[in-house]
Design an enzyme around this catalytic site. Structure first.
Site, PDB file in Angstrom:
ATOM      1  N   GLY A  68       0.813  -1.217   0.000  1.00  0.00           N
ATOM      2  CA  GLY A  68       0.000   0.000   0.000  1.00  0.00           C
ATOM      3  C   GLY A  68       0.845   1.265   0.000  1.00  0.00           C
ATOM      4  N   CYS A  69       1.998   1.202   0.630  1.00  0.00           N
ATOM      5  CA  CYS A  69       2.892   2.368   0.715  1.00  0.00           C
ATOM      6  C   CYS A  69       3.427   2.748  -0.653  1.00  0.00           C
ATOM      7  CB  CYS A  69       4.043   2.078   1.666  1.00  0.00           C
ATOM      8  SG  CYS A  69       3.471   1.588   3.299  1.00  0.00           S
TER       9      CYS A  69
END
Length: 193
Positions: A68-69
């Site tokens: 997600g980062c």
């Protein structure tokens, strides 16, 4: 795709709340100075210097090269000009060391040398913003298969006014929705001037 992002932004705006972090709208954000990387080059980042230029989007994320980062960093990079047009700068903060951040900041698939990412290896900055540091995630692998040797910070974004006060907080939403909600909040601030 643009319609989906617009819908995601609207949904995220509805979820934008101080419930995801103890700092509330109107609180003074803690100033910090730390090592950061921009375009693969380390330097000393001071929040107070960025605030002199206008609003600052301070986004906390679990780790460089995380699933997600990576999506979130790419979305910030792709929307960098829209944030800049609204007068805001961006800084990401994670528990990563500067070596990892040098790689992440320069990678064209992620930060693409558009904005700095700051190192908070001891978690002091995150804790000053009253965010949890989760040590149970230590030892996971990033999307390159490299073991991450630190815990993680809650994915939370603070939009700070030039005076250092929290104007909005975004948390508890997907990485893309987080970026869209942050952009929406910055544009709202600009429109009120």
């Amino acid at each position: 795709m643009k319609k989906i992002l617009t819908l995601a932004a609207l949904a995220a705006a509805l979820c934008t709340s101080t419930a995801f972090a103890a700092l509330k709208e109107g609180d003074t954000a803690p100033a910090f100075t730390t090592q950061a990387s921009l375009g693969g080059k380390a330097f000393t980042y001071a929040l107070k210097d960025s605030l002199k230029k206008g609003p600052v989007v301070v986004y906390f994320y679990p780790t460089a090269f995380g699933g997600g980062c990576s999506i979130q960093a790419r979305a910030f990079a792709e929307n960098f000009e829209r944030f800049a047009s609204a007068g805001a700068s961006i800084v990401g903060v994670s528990l990563d060391d500067i070596g990892r951040l040098n790689q992440f900041s320069a990678d064209p698939k992620y930060c693409a040398s558009k904005f700095p990412v700051a190192s908070d290896t001891d978690g002091k900055i995150a804790r000053a913003y009253e965010l949890a540091v989760n040590e149970s995630t230590r030892g996971r692998k990033d999307n390159r298969g490299v073991v991450v040797d630190h815990g993680s910070i809650e994915r939370t974004t603070f939009i700070l006014g030039k005076d250092g006060k929290v104007l909005a907080t975004v948390g508890g939403v997907s990485p893309l929705a987080n970026v869209e909600a942050a952009l929406s909040a910055v544009q709202k601030v600009t429109a009120q001037k």
